[in-house]
Design a protein around this motif. Structure first.
Motif, PDB file in Angstrom:
ATOM      1  N   ASN A 181       0.826  -1.213   0.000  1.00 59.91           N
ATOM      2  CA  ASN A 181       0.000   0.000   0.000  1.00 59.91           C
ATOM      3  C   ASN A 181       0.856   1.257   0.000  1.00 59.91           C
ATOM      4  O   ASN A 181       0.524   2.261  -0.647  1.00 59.91           O
ATOM      5  N   SER A 182       1.959   1.203   0.734  1.00 60.90           N
ATOM      6  CA  SER A 182       2.872   2.348   0.799  1.00 60.90           C
ATOM      7  C   SER A 182       3.460   2.649  -0.579  1.00 60.90           C
ATOM      8  O   SER A 182       3.574   3.808  -0.982  1.00 60.90           O
ATOM      9  N   ILE A 183       3.837   1.592  -1.294  1.00 60.85           N
ATOM     10  CA  ILE A 183       4.415   1.756  -2.635  1.00 60.85           C
ATOM     11  C   ILE A 183       3.348   2.229  -3.621  1.00 60.85           C
ATOM     12  O   ILE A 183       3.541   3.189  -4.371  1.00 60.85           O
ATOM     13  N   TYR A 184       2.219   1.544  -3.598  1.00 64.21           N
ATOM     14  CA  TYR A 184       1.185   1.797  -4.608  1.00 64.21           C
ATOM     15  C   TYR A 184       0.541   3.177  -4.446  1.00 64.21           C
ATOM     16  O   TYR A 184       0.117   3.792  -5.428  1.00 64.21           O
ATOM     17  N   ASN A 185       0.498   3.689  -3.227  1.00 65.16           N
ATOM     18  CA  ASN A 185      -0.139   4.994  -2.990  1.00 65.16           C
ATOM     19  C   ASN A 185       0.851   6.157  -2.978  1.00 65.16           C
ATOM     20  O   ASN A 185       0.453   7.311  -2.778  1.00 65.16           O
ATOM     21  N   SER A 186       2.099   5.846  -3.194  1.00 65.25           N
ATOM     22  CA  SER A 186       3.123   6.896  -3.167  1.00 65.25           C
ATOM     23  C   SER A 186       3.189   7.642  -4.503  1.00 65.25           C
ATOM     24  O   SER A 186       3.124   7.040  -5.576  1.00 65.25           O
ATOM     25  N   ASN A 187       3.352   8.946  -4.431  1.00 70.27           N
ATOM     26  CA  ASN A 187       3.488   9.760  -5.647  1.00 70.27           C
ATOM     27  C   ASN A 187       4.918   9.775  -6.179  1.00 70.27           C
ATOM     28  O   ASN A 187       5.155  10.207  -7.307  1.00 70.27           O
ATOM     29  N   SER A 188       5.842   9.319  -5.355  1.00 73.10           N
ATOM     30  CA  SER A 188       7.262   9.369  -5.761  1.00 73.10           C
ATOM     31  C   SER A 188       7.744   8.076  -6.414  1.00 73.10           C
ATOM     32  O   SER A 188       8.860   8.017  -6.938  1.00 73.10           O
ATOM     33  N   ILE A 189       6.910   7.043  -6.381  1.00 75.22           N
ATOM     34  CA  ILE A 189       7.299   5.756  -6.975  1.00 75.22           C
ATOM     35  C   ILE A 189       6.902   5.727  -8.444  1.00 75.22           C
ATOM     36  O   ILE A 189       5.797   6.149  -8.807  1.00 75.22           O
ATOM     37  N   SER A 190       7.790   5.240  -9.279  1.00 81.42           N
ATOM     38  CA  SER A 190       7.523   5.208 -10.725  1.00 81.42           C
ATOM     39  C   SER A 190       6.357   4.284 -11.053  1.00 81.42           C
ATOM     40  O   SER A 190       6.123   3.287 -10.365  1.00 81.42           O
ATOM     41  N   GLU A 191       5.651   4.605 -12.133  1.00 73.87           N
ATOM     42  CA  GLU A 191       4.486   3.824 -12.542  1.00 73.87           C
ATOM     43  C   GLU A 191       4.878   2.409 -12.965  1.00 73.87           C
ATOM     44  O   GLU A 191       4.122   1.464 -12.774  1.00 73.87           O
ATOM     45  N   SER A 192       6.046   2.283 -13.566  1.00 70.09           N
ATOM     46  CA  SER A 192       6.490   0.953 -14.004  1.00 70.09           C
ATOM     47  C   SER A 192       6.691   0.015 -12.812  1.00 70.09           C
ATOM     48  O   SER A 192       6.335  -1.167 -12.864  1.00 70.09           O
ATOM     49  N   VAL A 193       7.245   0.553 -11.717  1.00 71.35           N
ATOM     50  CA  VAL A 193       7.425  -0.234 -10.494  1.00 71.35           C
ATOM     51  C   VAL A 193       6.066  -0.585  -9.899  1.00 71.35           C
ATOM     52  O   VAL A 193       5.822  -1.728  -9.491  1.00 71.35           O
ATOM     53  N   LYS A 194       5.167   0.388  -9.848  1.00 69.43           N
ATOM     54  CA  LYS A 194       3.820   0.140  -9.316  1.00 69.43           C
ATOM     55  C   LYS A 194       3.105  -0.961 -10.093  1.00 69.43           C
ATOM     56  O   LYS A 194       2.425  -1.811  -9.504  1.00 69.43           O
ATOM     57  N   GLU A 195       3.272  -0.946 -11.410  1.00 66.68           N
ATOM     58  CA  GLU A 195       2.601  -1.949 -12.247  1.00 66.68           C
ATOM     59  C   GLU A 195       3.162  -3.341 -11.982  1.00 66.68           C
ATOM     60  O   GLU A 195       2.406  -4.320 -11.884  1.00 66.68           O
ATOM     61  N   ARG A 196       4.471  -3.441 -11.847  1.00 66.89           N
ATOM     62  CA  ARG A 196       5.087  -4.740 -11.557  1.00 66.89           C
ATOM     63  C   ARG A 196       4.631  -5.251 -10.186  1.00 66.89           C
ATOM     64  O   ARG A 196       4.306  -6.433 -10.031  1.00 66.89           O
ATOM     65  N   ILE A 197       4.603  -4.354  -9.215  1.00 64.19           N
ATOM     66  CA  ILE A 197       4.171  -4.719  -7.867  1.00 64.19           C
ATOM     67  C   ILE A 197       2.700  -5.157  -7.866  1.00 64.19           C
ATOM     68  O   ILE A 197       2.324  -6.131  -7.204  1.00 64.19           O
ATOM     69  N   ARG A 198       1.878  -4.437  -8.612  1.00 65.99           N
ATOM     70  CA  ARG A 198       0.444  -4.757  -8.669  1.00 65.99           C
ATOM     71  C   ARG A 198       0.209  -6.159  -9.220  1.00 65.99           C
ATOM     72  O   ARG A 198      -0.606  -6.935  -8.698  1.00 65.99           O
ATOM     73  N   LYS A 199       0.945  -6.513 -10.278  1.00 59.76           N
ATOM     74  CA  LYS A 199       0.791  -7.842 -10.890  1.00 59.76           C
ATOM     75  C   LYS A 199       1.195  -8.948  -9.916  1.00 59.76           C
ATOM     76  O   LYS A 199       0.523  -9.982  -9.829  1.00 59.76           O
ATOM     77  N   ILE A 200       2.292  -8.724  -9.199  1.00 57.38           N
ATOM     78  CA  ILE A 200       2.740  -9.719  -8.214  1.00 57.38           C
ATOM     79  C   ILE A 200       1.714  -9.832  -7.082  1.00 57.38           C
ATOM     80  O   ILE A 200       1.387 -10.934  -6.642  1.00 57.38           O
ATOM     81  N   HIS A 201       1.221  -8.684  -6.631  1.00 56.01           N
ATOM     82  CA  HIS A 201       0.224  -8.647  -5.564  1.00 56.01           C
ATOM     83  C   HIS A 201      -1.039  -9.446  -5.951  1.00 56.01           C
ATOM     84  O   HIS A 201      -1.535 -10.271  -5.165  1.00 56.01           O
ATOM     85  N   GLU A 202      -1.527  -9.195  -7.144  1.00 57.62           N
ATOM     86  CA  GLU A 202      -2.741  -9.888  -7.602  1.00 57.62           C
ATOM     87  C   GLU A 202      -2.494 -11.384  -7.762  1.00 57.62           C
ATOM     88  O   GLU A 202      -3.374 -12.211  -7.429  1.00 57.62           O
ATOM     89  N   PHE A 203      -1.308 -11.728  -8.248  1.00 56.79           N
ATOM     90  CA  PHE A 203      -0.982 -13.148  -8.392  1.00 56.79           C
ATOM     91  C   PHE A 203      -0.963 -13.822  -7.025  1.00 56.79           C
ATOM     92  O   PHE A 203      -1.493 -14.943  -6.861  1.00 56.79           O
ATOM     93  N   GLN A 204      -0.354 -13.178  -6.042  1.00 58.18           N
ATOM     94  CA  GLN A 204      -0.258 -13.738  -4.697  1.00 58.18           C
ATOM     95  C   GLN A 204      -1.631 -13.838  -4.024  1.00 58.18           C
ATOM     96  O   GLN A 204      -1.913 -14.788  -3.295  1.00 58.18           O
ATOM     97  N   ILE A 205      -2.487 -12.877  -4.277  1.00 57.63           N
ATOM     98  CA  ILE A 205      -3.820 -12.858  -3.667  1.00 57.63           C
ATOM     99  C   ILE A 205      -4.710 -13.970  -4.242  1.00 57.63           C
ATOM    100  O   ILE A 205      -5.431 -14.665  -3.505  1.00 57.63           O
ATOM    101  N   TYR A 206      -4.644 -14.170  -5.564  1.00 55.42           N
ATOM    102  CA  TYR A 206      -5.593 -15.078  -6.225  1.00 55.42           C
ATOM    103  C   TYR A 206      -5.003 -16.428  -6.609  1.00 55.42           C
ATOM    104  O   TYR A 206      -5.690 -17.241  -7.222  1.00 55.42           O
ATOM    105  N   LYS A 207      -3.761 -16.697  -6.243  1.00 52.84           N
ATOM    106  CA  LYS A 207      -3.173 -17.980  -6.644  1.00 52.84           C
ATOM    107  C   LYS A 207      -3.763 -19.144  -5.822  1.00 52.84           C
ATOM    108  O   LYS A 207      -4.222 -18.951  -4.697  1.00 52.84           O
TER     109      LYS A 207
END
Length: 207
Positions: A181-207
């Protein structure tokens, strides 16, 4: 005054002249050795035989200079390609312990090392490199704005790696949720990093 101090003046001038010659000789040898090291290194990099190449590169690794680091990086590449992570781990640490490196280069090498050993941890299904990964992440400078996103991504990946190794629940892990949440809601984190993190997060949640 000159007549009475002639010997002293001559002696002082002679000392300065000798010092000048010594400095010139030192600089000449330094340039000569640098050129010889350069030729030796680049000739070694052309060698196709891997065992011979490793032997040559290890001979270069005796002086703490640019060519030492260059040869170490080549050795790391060879060791990683052969999945010989124990040896590449040693080389990464040797480079990072070099006092001659700027924090930008230290951060770049530490980043590469952290990603390498996270991948190695998944490939080997072993936690032997966990402490080393944390060491490499800690070595990434917080003074470099461009590395802030990468450092947080690596912290997240390390947490996910530990969860998978320990076979614990991602959904119930408050620490990883808080970091995500800290990474995804931060304005200073690059969008490419957020996207990679989001995909991993969703995979971990729904696997």
């Amino acid at each position: 005054f000159i007549k009475s101090n002639f010997k002293i003046i001559i002696s002082i001038l002679l000392i300065f002249f000798i010092l000048f010659l010594c400095i010139q000789f030192y600089n000449y040898n330094k340039i000569k050795n640098f050129k010889e090291k350069s030729i030796l290194t680049f000739n070694a990099l052309k060698i196709d035989n891997e065992d011979l190449l490793i032997s040559k590169l290890n001979k270069i690794n005796k002086n703490n200079d640019f060519y030492n680091i260059l040869s170490d990086l080549k050795l790391i590449q060879i060791y990683n390609n052969n999945k010989n992570y124990d040896l590449s781990n040693i080389k990464y640490k040797e480079i990072l312990e070099s006092s001659s490196l700027d924090e930008l280069y230290i951060s770049a090498i530490a980043t590469h090392a952290a990603y390498t050993f996270i991948e190695a941890t998944f490939n080997t299904n072993s936690n032997k490199f966990i402490k080393d990964i944390q060491l490499y992440i800690d070595s990434i400078s917080e003074n470099l704005e461009n590395y802030n996103s990468i450092k947080l991504e690596l912290k997240y990946l390390l947490l996910v790696t530990e969860i998978d190794l320990n076979k614990t629940s991602y959904k119930d892990n408050l620490k990883v949720k808080e970091l995500y949440n800290s990474i995804y809601n931060s304005n200073s984190i690059s969008e490419s990093v957020k996207e990679r993190i989001r995909k991993i997060h969703e995979f971990q949640i729904y696997k």
